[in-house]
Design an enzyme around this catalytic site. Sequence first.
Site, short mmCIF file in Angstrom:
data_model
loop_
_atom_site.label_atom_id
_atom_site.label_comp_id
_atom_site.label_asym_id
_atom_site.label_seq_id
_atom_site.Cartn_x
_atom_site.Cartn_y
_atom_site.Cartn_z
N HIS A 176 0.63 -0.96 0.20
CA HIS A 176 -0.29 0.14 0.38
C HIS A 176 0.36 1.45 0.22
O HIS A 176 0.34 2.21 -1.12
CB HIS A 176 -0.47 0.00 0.97
N HIS A 214 2.15 5.29 -2.71
CA HIS A 214 2.50 6.72 -2.73
C HIS A 214 3.75 7.08 -3.52
O HIS A 214 3.37 7.44 -4.18
CB HIS A 214 2.63 6.53 -0.82
N GLU A 229 -5.30 9.88 -0.10
CA GLU A 229 -6.04 7.91 -0.13
C GLU A 229 -6.97 8.03 -0.87
O GLU A 229 -6.74 6.95 -1.50
CB GLU A 229 -6.04 7.98 1.11
N SER A 238 -4.31 1.19 -4.80
CA SER A 238 -3.67 -0.33 -3.77
C SER A 238 -4.76 -1.59 -4.00
O SER A 238 -4.93 -2.54 -3.18
CB SER A 238 -3.03 -0.57 -3.20
#
Length: 286
Positions: free
Chosen positions: A133, A138, A178, A197
């Site tokens: 993740h 990111h 996010e 993700s």
Amino acid sequence: MLQPSPSPTAGLRGDYSRMQADWTVPQDPRRYGAEEQDIWRTLLRRQSGLARQHACPQFLGGLAQLDIDERIPDFSQVSDALARRTGWRVVGVPGLIPDDVFYGHLAHRRFPVTVWIRRRDELDYLVEPDLFHDFFGHVPLLADPVFADYMQAYGQRGVEAGAANIHRLARLYWYTVEFGLIRSEEGVKVFGAGIISSAKETLYAIGSPVPARIAFDAGRVMRTAYEIDKLQRTYFVLDDFRQLFDATQVDFPPLYAALARQPEIPTGTVLPHERLIAAAALPQAA
């Protein structure tokens, strides 16, 4: 990566016994066994395929520029590549870290990435962010100069916010970094790591008629509650990343004061004047 509990490490999954004063730990890419490498490879193949269809061009460009392949990345090598492009580095952490530590790292262009990876029975969902993740979701966007500048500016605002306002900044992070969406020449695309993700959330965020997709407004975002354990009922859609960076350049104390006088907005709520963005038409096979 924001720490949801005031207790530093209670109940958290990572090994916090080796961390330094800044909560970082060495990665040591040689420590990952065959099972962990196969989990990374499985997730990478699945999510890369979805990303090619549904992620924004800046994310795909970052994947290519950082040469992310089917072995768990070496943070030091990726950091060298990132530093040449945007001045960012990746640092290993045991897992979730306190807000003030997290914001401090961002303010100095360091992105914390969890060093452990999920188990095979957690391919579709896990509660705490893991290496896949944090890294796949990111790090590629940190190769984009405008997004990279936003992340540093966001970290600086976090350092300045104080306990009374930190929840408002957390909402800004949640609904952008996010779970953010962005317009492109090919329609609405994903850029949020929590979407990118997750196979299920990717298709839901882009194609489901259920959630509200609302044009981005920072004040509206910072009034909007969110849920951490469900598919989102609200997404905010950027016009471009410059809009996101500009949101961190305002005078925040008056903004916080104004927001404190306004009621919280439950997730899933659409206000009468708001401009909604339609769901994408997905291929039938999806």
